[in-house]
Design an enzyme around this catalytic site. Sequence first.
Site, PDB file in Angstrom:
ATOM      1  N   GLU A  66      24.048  28.626 -46.411  1.00  0.00           N
ATOM      2  CA  GLU A  66      22.648  28.836 -46.083  1.00  0.00           C
ATOM      3  C   GLU A  66      22.077  29.817 -47.086  1.00  0.00           C
ATOM      4  O   GLU A  66      22.799  30.672 -47.613  1.00  0.00           O
ATOM      5  CB  GLU A  66      22.500  29.359 -44.655  1.00  0.00           C
ATOM      6  CG  GLU A  66      21.106  29.189 -44.075  1.00  0.00           C
ATOM      7  CD  GLU A  66      20.629  27.743 -44.096  1.00  0.00           C
ATOM      8  OE1 GLU A  66      19.895  27.392 -45.063  1.00  0.00           O
ATOM      9  OE2 GLU A  66      20.979  26.977 -43.191  1.00  0.00           O
ATOM     10  N   CYS A  74      21.467  22.529 -41.388  1.00  0.00           N
ATOM     11  CA  CYS A  74      22.689  22.396 -42.183  1.00  0.00           C
ATOM     12  C   CYS A  74      22.397  21.418 -43.303  1.00  0.00           C
ATOM     13  O   CYS A  74      22.232  20.221 -43.063  1.00  0.00           O
ATOM     14  CB  CYS A  74      23.851  21.893 -41.323  1.00  0.00           C
ATOM     15  SG  CYS A  74      25.378  21.654 -42.260  1.00  0.00           S
TER      16      CYS A  74
END
Length: 271
Positions: A114, A2
């Site tokens: 992402e 993350c």
Amino acid sequence: MCGRYAASRRPEDLVGLFEVEKWEPEETLAPDWNVAPTKEVYAILERPLKDAEDRSPVRQLRTLKWGLVPSWAKSPEGGARMINARAETVHEKPSFRRPFVSRRCILPADGYYEWVTGAEERELEVEGRKKRPRKQPYFVTPSDGSVFAMAGLYEFWRDRTLPDDHPRAWWVTCSVITTEAEKGPLGVAPAQGPRSLSDIHPRMPLMLTPDRWDAWLDPSRTDLEDLRMLLEPPEGGLMRAYPVTTAVSNVRNNGPELLEELAGPEVATLF
């Protein structure tokens, strides 16, 4: 992994949702659609109030810096590299094992970003040729629109170069716990593109469903094996992922338009 997420919910909403007992309005943060390492972020945690006679834990909404600085670190310079802690090894790593036992928190988000490498760049990478990566960002969020409660850790670091009464003498920093990305089908998949989170990236933040919030935040739970059970990912199919503008790749860009779903990827991928 993350490395970027969105957090636009109002603190008043988080106070009600997480049953927060203590929050300082002066710590209010502006909505942030492009949260990057070293930024200030909201965290829900339980600990006694400072200088209070009653040492019972109180659920608080606090503002922390993303990028954990271990209490024993000589300087805070490595914090930007400790934005994530792996669920598989968090109980072993020197930087994370003590916070895992006694300083756990929830980092509320709308979802996380992402990136998927473009098809042409992947081909060059396979051939071993140098390339300038072009990547397509995806936004991953609960398919029902609920808050994405990321499991986190927090730690205190004392800046010994400053006097005790200096407002910046203490740093409070945090890290997101990540786990293996789901291999099963997404709850809502884009018309074209990845069919599972593992198609996008092998890692993802550990999501805590509401039934685990109390146990995760409870500082009296210190048994290592008991705590490791809380690291089990929730059932699959709770998330959706969709392509968003490549503008999110520049941390200087920030606004709700970063979360707008595109009809298709801007960068060609192998999906």
